[in-house]
Design a protein around this motif. Structure first.
Motif, PDB file in Angstrom:
ATOM      1  N   LEU A  51       0.829  -1.210   0.000  1.00 38.89           N
ATOM      2  CA  LEU A  51       0.000   0.000   0.000  1.00 38.89           C
ATOM      3  C   LEU A  51       0.858   1.252   0.000  1.00 38.89           C
ATOM      4  O   LEU A  51       0.543   2.232  -0.686  1.00 38.89           O
ATOM      5  N   SER A  52       1.944   1.246   0.752  1.00 41.12           N
ATOM      6  CA  SER A  52       2.858   2.400   0.773  1.00 41.12           C
ATOM      7  C   SER A  52       3.461   2.634  -0.609  1.00 41.12           C
ATOM      8  O   SER A  52       3.544   3.776  -1.072  1.00 41.12           O
ATOM      9  N   GLU A  53       3.883   1.555  -1.268  1.00 43.49           N
ATOM     10  CA  GLU A  53       4.447   1.673  -2.619  1.00 43.49           C
ATOM     11  C   GLU A  53       3.425   2.203  -3.622  1.00 43.49           C
ATOM     12  O   GLU A  53       3.785   2.859  -4.595  1.00 43.49           O
ATOM     13  N   ALA A  54       2.143   1.934  -3.374  1.00 35.89           N
ATOM     14  CA  ALA A  54       1.078   2.415  -4.257  1.00 35.89           C
ATOM     15  C   ALA A  54       0.629   3.829  -3.880  1.00 35.89           C
ATOM     16  O   ALA A  54      -0.335   4.347  -4.442  1.00 35.89           O
ATOM     17  N   GLY A  55       1.311   4.432  -2.901  1.00 32.05           N
ATOM     18  CA  GLY A  55       0.952   5.782  -2.471  1.00 32.05           C
ATOM     19  C   GLY A  55      -0.186   5.811  -1.482  1.00 32.05           C
ATOM     20  O   GLY A  55      -0.761   6.854  -1.214  1.00 32.05           O
ATOM     21  N   GLY A  56      -0.521   4.658  -0.938  1.00 27.39           N
ATOM     22  CA  GLY A  56      -1.629   4.563   0.010  1.00 27.39           C
ATOM     23  C   GLY A  56      -1.146   4.359   1.426  1.00 27.39           C
ATOM     24  O   GLY A  56       0.005   4.643   1.760  1.00 27.39           O
ATOM     25  N   ARG A  57      -2.049   3.837   2.258  1.00 25.46           N
ATOM     26  CA  ARG A  57      -1.693   3.612   3.660  1.00 25.46           C
ATOM     27  C   ARG A  57      -2.518   2.473   4.236  1.00 25.46           C
ATOM     28  O   ARG A  57      -3.604   2.164   3.758  1.00 25.46           O
TER      29      ARG A  57
END
Length: 125
Positions: A84-90
């Motif tokens: 999720l972090s790599e996808a710009g999420g959290r």
């Protein structure tokens, strides 16, 4: 708007079973596992945390119905956090039971992934 989907083939009441409900609240995917998260039962949670649903995915895992979690659950959460972090999420965790909270603290997950006492806090902070 809230949308719901349930995954997992067994009722959580069965020993070792895990069911996972996925809802969406204000654009945040809320994943609610119920039962035990271990090597035998972790796949429904892994699938529910897939980060391939678009840019900047926001996910909260509501742990209030999880009765047991071993290293499999920890690995699922850590892998989802990274994806999720790599996808710009959290990823945020909410309302862990006492036993699950202790496990998260012992292995240091609470220092890596935001953990909140309630689902409401995880959604609003």
């Amino acid at each position: 708007m809230v949308q719901a989907e349930t995954t997992g083939g067994q009722p959580a009441a069965q020993a070792g079973a895990l069911s996972v409900t996925v809802t969406t609240t204000d654009g945040v995917r809320v994943v609610t596992p119920a039962g035990e998260i271990d090597h035998e039962s972790g796949d429904p949670l892994r699938r529910a945390l897939d980060a391939s649903d678009g840019p900047h995915p926001r996910v909260v895992v509501d742990l209030h119905q999880v009765t047991f979690m071993d290293s499999t659950g920890i690995n699922i959460l850590i892998n989802a956090h990274h994806a999720l972090s790599e996808a710009g999420g959290r990823l945020r965790l909410a309302a862990p039971t006492t036993a699950v909270w202790r496990t998260l603290q012992i292995v240091g997950v609470d220092a890596v992934i935001d953990c909140h006492d309630t689902l409401h806090h995880a959604l609003t902070r």
